[in-house]
Enzyme design. Structure first.
Site, PDB file in Angstrom:
ATOM      1  N   HIS A  83       0.836  -1.202   0.000  1.00 50.14           N
ATOM      2  CA  HIS A  83       0.000   0.000   0.000  1.00 50.14           C
ATOM      3  C   HIS A  83       0.867   1.248   0.000  1.00 50.14           C
ATOM      4  O   HIS A  83       1.862   1.317   0.722  1.00 50.14           O
ATOM      5  CB  HIS A  83      -0.911   0.006   1.233  1.00 50.14           C
ATOM      6  CG  HIS A  83      -2.075   0.935   1.100  1.00 50.14           C
ATOM      7  ND1 HIS A  83      -1.940   2.307   1.172  1.00 50.14           N
ATOM      8  CD2 HIS A  83      -3.396   0.691   0.882  1.00 50.14           C
ATOM      9  CE1 HIS A  83      -3.129   2.862   1.021  1.00 50.14           C
ATOM     10  NE2 HIS A  83      -4.023   1.913   0.842  1.00 50.14           N
ATOM     11  N   GLY A 157       5.444  22.588   9.165  1.00 50.05           N
ATOM     12  CA  GLY A 157       6.761  22.004   9.368  1.00 50.05           C
ATOM     13  C   GLY A 157       7.603  22.068   8.112  1.00 50.05           C
ATOM     14  O   GLY A 157       7.279  22.783   7.151  1.00 50.05           O
ATOM     15  N   HIS A 161      10.311  13.748   8.660  1.00 50.19           N
ATOM     16  CA  HIS A 161      10.889  13.090   9.822  1.00 50.19           C
ATOM     17  C   HIS A 161      11.738  11.922   9.319  1.00 50.19           C
ATOM     18  O   HIS A 161      11.316  11.182   8.435  1.00 50.19           O
ATOM     19  CB  HIS A 161       9.768  12.600  10.738  1.00 50.19           C
ATOM     20  CG  HIS A 161      10.227  12.096  12.051  1.00 50.19           C
ATOM     21  ND1 HIS A 161      10.825  10.855  12.200  1.00 50.19           N
ATOM     22  CD2 HIS A 161      10.172  12.642  13.299  1.00 50.19           C
ATOM     23  CE1 HIS A 161      11.102  10.661  13.467  1.00 50.19           C
ATOM     24  NE2 HIS A 161      10.731  11.734  14.160  1.00 50.19           N
ATOM     25  N   ALA A 164       9.742   8.616  10.554  1.00 55.60           N
ATOM     26  CA  ALA A 164       8.274   8.630  10.565  1.00 55.60           C
ATOM     27  C   ALA A 164       7.668   9.352   9.383  1.00 55.60           C
ATOM     28  O   ALA A 164       6.448   9.395   9.241  1.00 55.60           O
ATOM     29  CB  ALA A 164       7.762   9.255  11.866  1.00 55.60           C
TER      30      ALA A 164
END
Length: 293
Positions: A83, A157, A161, A164
């Site tokens: 996915h 932002g 990350h 993440a």
């Protein structure tokens, strides 16, 4: 749980590690005014979808906590799954259920995005009704390129990350995640059918579709989101996919619901369910949650 009532359906990029998933789920089990209604994990997708409902502010707090826990425990640098995914918490939609408007869910999404970046350093893209530009309304446009090559600067932002990735946070109406498994390992057939039926290719209205291969089952899958089931129902989608499959001399093996669906969306025909029962109906799960309080 009385009104006002909202739902969140966070998708996490882990479908195999039970300890990680239990850790992520803990806030939804611990906060008063919030109920975890459903969880669906898939090893081939390497993805888990939670369905959570409750009062807006407690649900907002749970959503942020779950994103943070996912950022702690999920490392996309070693993630493998069929996915598409952008982040450890890949998508986080806010959905109005009762006594809440879509505009109010948009505001919750925007404030959640700011808080996710402030607390965890995970950048955020806004999509659907929360999108800040027309180019980011569709989730597939936001997620194109995935964790490895995200497209454009985030709305909140900067960069990504390191482990993440980023999170897509949205506001939308109710969506049905629905998969049809083909009795073949020919993923090219699933991709052709997905291309034929999806809205962006001139197919059925309010349908998003991908063709995927399920390694553990050696089956090809047409994986779909039905963004307005009152316009295009599960019955219509099943009939169309079955007809397209028949043209290729392929049978339907089964179909699968991800998460919950409203009672009014339950198909009238036999769609060869492999995982559907009365507990998959949203109203039944909400009633059970109210009675357990």
């Amino acid at each position: 749980m009385g009104s006002p009532l909202i739902e969140i359906v966070p998708n996490f990029s882990n479908g195999v590690d039970e300890k990680v998933l239990q850790y992520i789920a803990e806030p939804a089990l611990a906060v008063k005014g919030v109920s975890l209604l459903d969880r669906h994990s898939d090893a081939d997708h390497n993805r888990t979808v939670f369905t959570i409902a409750g009062s807006p502010q407690p649900v907002w707090e749970v959503a942020i906590a779950m994103v943070g826990r996912a950022a702690e425990r999920i490392d996309l640098r070693v993630h493998r799954g069929v996915h598409p995914r952008l982040g450890a918490c890949d998508v986080l939609p806010f959905v109005p259920v009762s006594g809440v408007t879509l505009d109010e869910c948009r505001a919750l999404a925007h404030s959640a995005g700011q808080e996710v970046w402030r607390r965890f350093g995970v950048p955020v893209y806004f999509y659907e009704a929360a999108a800040l530009s027309p180019q980011r309304v569709n989730l597939e446009d936001v997620r194109r390129g995935g964790f490895e090559s995200p497209l454009g600067d985030p709305d909140v932002g900067e960069g990504t990350h390191p482990s993440a990735g980023a999170t897509a946070i949205g506001a939308r109406k109710f969506l049905i995640a629905y998969n049809i498994n083909l009795d073949t390992d020919d993923v090219s057939a699933a991709r052709e059918i997905a291309r034929t039926i999806r809205t962006s290719s001139g197919g059925l209205p309010n349908v998003k579709a991908l063709g995927l291969f399920l390694e553990s089952r050696r089956l090809a899958q047409v994986s779909m989101n039905l963004t307005d089931y009152e316009v295009t129902s599960i019955d219509r989608v099943f009939k169309t996919v079955a007809a397209e499959a028949a043209l290729r001399e392929i049978e339907i093996a089964s179909s699968e619901l991800i998460g919950l669906l409203p009672r009014s969306a339950v198909p009238r025909m036999d769609v060869r369910w492999e995982n559907f029962d009365e507990n998959k109906i949203l109203e039944n799960r909400l009633d059970a949650a109210i009675q357990s309080e």
